[in-house]
Design a protein around this motif. Structure first.
Motif, short mmCIF file in Angstrom:
data_model
loop_
_atom_site.label_atom_id
_atom_site.label_comp_id
_atom_site.label_asym_id
_atom_site.label_seq_id
_atom_site.Cartn_x
_atom_site.Cartn_y
_atom_site.Cartn_z
N ASP A 197 88.67 -9.01 -42.45
CA ASP A 197 89.18 -10.47 -41.51
C ASP A 197 89.97 -10.36 -41.05
OD1 ASP A 197 89.49 -12.82 -40.15
OD2 ASP A 197 89.30 -13.86 -42.05
N GLN A 198 90.60 -9.67 -40.22
CA GLN A 198 91.60 -9.31 -39.27
C GLN A 198 91.68 -8.77 -37.75
OE1 GLN A 198 91.78 -4.52 -41.36
NE2 GLN A 198 93.90 -5.52 -41.92
N PRO A 199 92.58 -9.42 -37.15
CA PRO A 199 92.81 -9.19 -35.89
C PRO A 199 92.99 -8.49 -35.31
CG PRO A 199 94.52 -10.27 -36.27
CD PRO A 199 93.78 -9.96 -37.87
N LEU A 200 92.02 -8.86 -33.84
CA LEU A 200 92.46 -7.46 -33.40
C LEU A 200 93.20 -7.11 -32.32
CD1 LEU A 200 88.47 -6.17 -33.48
CD2 LEU A 200 90.58 -5.16 -34.56
N HIS A 201 93.69 -6.76 -31.88
CA HIS A 201 94.05 -6.39 -29.87
C HIS A 201 94.21 -4.87 -29.26
CE1 HIS A 201 97.45 -6.48 -27.13
NE2 HIS A 201 97.62 -5.14 -27.55
N LYS A 202 93.71 -5.46 -27.94
CA LYS A 202 92.63 -4.32 -26.99
C LYS A 202 94.33 -4.23 -26.04
CE LYS A 202 89.40 -7.22 -24.78
NZ LYS A 202 88.23 -7.36 -23.93
N TYR A 203 94.39 -2.34 -26.19
CA TYR A 203 95.30 -2.46 -24.77
C TYR A 203 94.58 -1.11 -24.19
CZ TYR A 203 95.31 1.44 -28.98
OH TYR A 203 95.23 2.51 -29.42
N LEU A 204 95.51 -0.08 -23.12
CA LEU A 204 94.95 0.44 -22.45
C LEU A 204 95.62 1.65 -22.50
CD1 LEU A 204 94.83 -0.99 -19.06
CD2 LEU A 204 92.33 -0.64 -20.47
N LEU A 205 95.12 2.90 -22.66
CA LEU A 205 95.63 4.26 -23.13
C LEU A 205 96.46 4.11 -21.35
CD1 LEU A 205 92.92 6.57 -24.01
CD2 LEU A 205 95.06 5.27 -25.75
N ALA A 206 97.39 5.67 -21.08
CA ALA A 206 97.61 6.09 -19.90
C ALA A 206 96.49 6.25 -19.01
CB ALA A 206 98.34 7.64 -20.16
N ASP A 207 95.64 7.11 -19.52
CA ASP A 207 95.15 7.18 -18.58
C ASP A 207 93.74 6.22 -18.21
OD1 ASP A 207 93.63 6.87 -20.45
OD2 ASP A 207 92.10 9.15 -20.30
N GLY A 208 94.11 4.67 -18.86
CA GLY A 208 92.92 3.07 -18.38
C GLY A 208 92.04 3.37 -18.81
N GLU A 209 92.19 4.62 -20.12
CA GLU A 209 90.77 3.74 -21.09
C GLU A 209 90.97 3.13 -22.16
OE1 GLU A 209 87.94 6.15 -24.16
OE2 GLU A 209 89.84 7.40 -23.64
N ARG A 210 90.32 2.08 -22.43
CA ARG A 210 89.79 0.87 -23.46
C ARG A 210 90.24 1.21 -24.75
NH1 ARG A 210 85.50 -3.52 -22.53
NH2 ARG A 210 84.43 -1.58 -23.35
N ARG A 211 90.84 0.52 -25.61
CA ARG A 211 91.10 0.47 -26.93
C ARG A 211 91.22 -0.28 -27.70
NH1 ARG A 211 91.42 6.29 -28.32
NH2 ARG A 211 90.27 7.35 -27.25
N VAL A 212 90.88 -0.08 -28.76
CA VAL A 212 91.48 -1.26 -29.69
C VAL A 212 92.29 -0.83 -31.10
CG1 VAL A 212 90.69 -3.75 -31.17
CG2 VAL A 212 89.37 -2.51 -28.68
N LYS A 213 93.68 -2.23 -31.81
CA LYS A 213 93.63 -1.92 -32.39
C LYS A 213 93.95 -2.38 -33.73
CE LYS A 213 98.20 -2.17 -30.66
NZ LYS A 213 99.57 -1.53 -30.72
N LEU A 214 94.39 -2.79 -34.67
CA LEU A 214 94.16 -3.65 -36.18
C LEU A 214 96.02 -4.70 -35.00
CD1 LEU A 214 93.62 -2.52 -39.44
CD2 LEU A 214 92.29 -4.44 -37.66
N THR A 215 95.86 -5.68 -35.40
CA THR A 215 97.09 -6.37 -35.16
C THR A 215 97.42 -7.31 -36.01
OG1 THR A 215 98.58 -7.92 -33.11
CG2 THR A 215 96.41 -8.23 -33.84
N HIS A 216 98.74 -8.14 -36.41
CA HIS A 216 98.96 -9.05 -37.13
C HIS A 216 98.67 -11.01 -36.59
CE1 HIS A 216 102.22 -9.93 -34.76
NE2 HIS A 216 102.52 -9.35 -34.13
N PRO A 217 98.47 -11.58 -37.57
CA PRO A 217 97.83 -12.80 -37.04
C PRO A 217 98.65 -13.86 -36.07
CG PRO A 217 97.56 -12.79 -40.07
CD PRO A 217 98.84 -11.17 -39.11
N ASP A 218 99.91 -13.41 -36.38
CA ASP A 218 101.06 -13.62 -34.88
C ASP A 218 101.49 -13.36 -34.03
OD1 ASP A 218 101.59 -15.67 -37.35
OD2 ASP A 218 103.34 -14.25 -38.38
N ASP A 219 99.97 -12.86 -33.51
CA ASP A 219 100.07 -11.69 -31.97
C ASP A 219 98.78 -12.91 -31.31
OD1 ASP A 219 99.88 -10.37 -29.76
OD2 ASP A 219 98.87 -7.98 -31.06
N PRO A 220 100.45 -13.05 -30.83
CA PRO A 220 99.41 -13.70 -29.32
C PRO A 220 98.66 -13.56 -28.33
CG PRO A 220 101.37 -12.79 -28.55
CD PRO A 220 101.21 -12.56 -29.71
N ASP A 221 98.69 -11.74 -28.56
CA ASP A 221 97.00 -11.53 -27.77
C ASP A 221 95.73 -11.06 -28.87
OD1 ASP A 221 97.87 -11.86 -25.25
OD2 ASP A 221 99.35 -9.49 -25.80
N GLY A 222 96.11 -11.09 -29.93
CA GLY A 222 95.22 -11.18 -31.64
C GLY A 222 94.16 -11.95 -31.34
N LEU A 223 93.07 -10.67 -31.47
CA LEU A 223 91.68 -12.08 -31.68
C LEU A 223 91.41 -12.16 -32.97
CD1 LEU A 223 90.20 -11.15 -28.27
CD2 LEU A 223 91.24 -12.76 -28.38
#
Length: 329
Positions: A197-223
């Motif tokens: 049970d860990q929130p995830l955060h989407k982001y883009l690499l420099a070339d525009g490729e989509r990636r996902v990483k773990l984040t903390h519960p207080d991250d407003p962009d975390g799901l």
């Protein structure tokens, strides 16, 4: 649509066009509505004209997420395509049928092979949905209910009616479905680890490729993301898992399993790249992740449905060559 999208064979210059939304298309997202009507137009181009404000609904500005309603008038700008883009626009995707697990007037469940995108975009000219529409020109309505990663095989639902699409997507959103995958991971998965049970955060690499990483519960962009794990078999140097997701986040299973030190075999984004090279020599050419079981309520009858897609031959072949020390009890 040659008069709208232009192309080498067009005589008249492209002009503004208006599409009137019919009853069957009511409630659909604008981007999906346009992608269905502008068959062959690159997905990136469709999003570009929406975000630039050139597409209007009833003369008002809109976004890709805007919902169209019956009777709405959708403005299309002149679509001037040239070169490779124009060639793609006038060349339809090849029609293709896929193995059917279930079909009736409301929905279609297929066993998607690995290596096939579910829809065009991000460098992919077409996917499952475009090929199905081309293979079934008589079908009035074919829309993806959910998505699978390109390299993930297994159960994929396609709605054949607008009411079915809304009902099924509501079930996915409200977590009323049961989605279980089979995943082969590196190492010996700890028996005590049954819930991630860990929130995830989407982001883009420099070339525009989509990636996902773990984040903390207080991250407003975390799901918030919840994954349930059960050991199916302990193998030599790896573990076969039954993975049930309670939330359907992008790359959720891949990131959650890798975060515990047990990446999925063959995962080229979040995996163990040296291990992947060894697996390739053993003839595993893709990620070992398969959408195995799916439970949901039939959108018309309410009957509980339970579908299963057996492991494809390439994954079965790999398992047969892995030594089994002891079965899990």
């Amino acid at each position: 649509m040659n008069d709208i999208i232009g192309g080498k064979s067009a005589v008249a210059a492209p002009a503004v066009k208006w599409l009137v939304v019919d009853e069957d298309s009511g409630g659909q997202r604008l981007d999906n509505f346009l992608l269905r009507h502008l068959k062959g137009v690159p997905k990136t181009h469709v999003y570009r004209i929406i975000r630039s404000g050139e597409v209007r609904i009833n003369k008002g500005r809109c976004s890709p997420e805007s919902r169209v309603q019956p009777g709405d008038e959708v403005r299309l700008p002149p679509l001037r395509l040239s070169g490779k883009a124009a060639d793609k626009a006038v060349r339809p995707p090849p029609g293709r049928e896929f193995p059917i697990l279930f079909e009736d007037a409301h929905l279609l469940a297929i066993d998607k092979p690995a290596g096939v995108a579910v829809h065009g975009g991000s460098g992919v000219s077409f996917g499952v949905i475009e090929q199905l529409r081309q293979a079934r020109p008589q079908a009035r309505w074919l829309e993806l209910v959910h998505r699978l990663d390109r390299e993930t095989s297994g159960i994929l639902l396609v709605a054949q009616k607008r009411t079915a699409l809304k009902n099924l997507q509501d079930q996915f959103r409200e977590r009323e479905t049961g989605k279980t995958y089979l995943a082969l991971v590196r190492g010996d998965w700890p028996a005590r680890l049954k819930v991630i049970d860990q929130p995830l955060h989407k982001y883009l690499l420099a070339d525009g490729e989509r990636r996902v990483k773990l984040t903390h519960p207080d991250d407003p962009d975390g799901l918030r993301s919840i994954t349930l794990v059960k050991v199916a078999q302990r193998l030599q140097g790896c573990t076969l898992l039954e993975v049930t997701i309670k939330t359907g986040r992008t790359h959720q299973i891949r990131v959650h399993l890798a975060s515990q030190g047990h990446p999925i075999a063959g995962d080229d984004k979040y995996g163990d790249f040296e291990w992947n090279k060894t697996l390739q020599k053993q003839a595993l050419r893709r990620m070992f992740l398969h959408a195995w079981r799916l439970e949901f309520n039939h959108p018309a009858t309410g009957q509980r449905m339970a579908l299963q897609a057996e492991l494809p031959a390439d994954l079965q072949h790999h398992l047969s060559h892995v030594q089994l020390p002891t079965p899990t009890i």
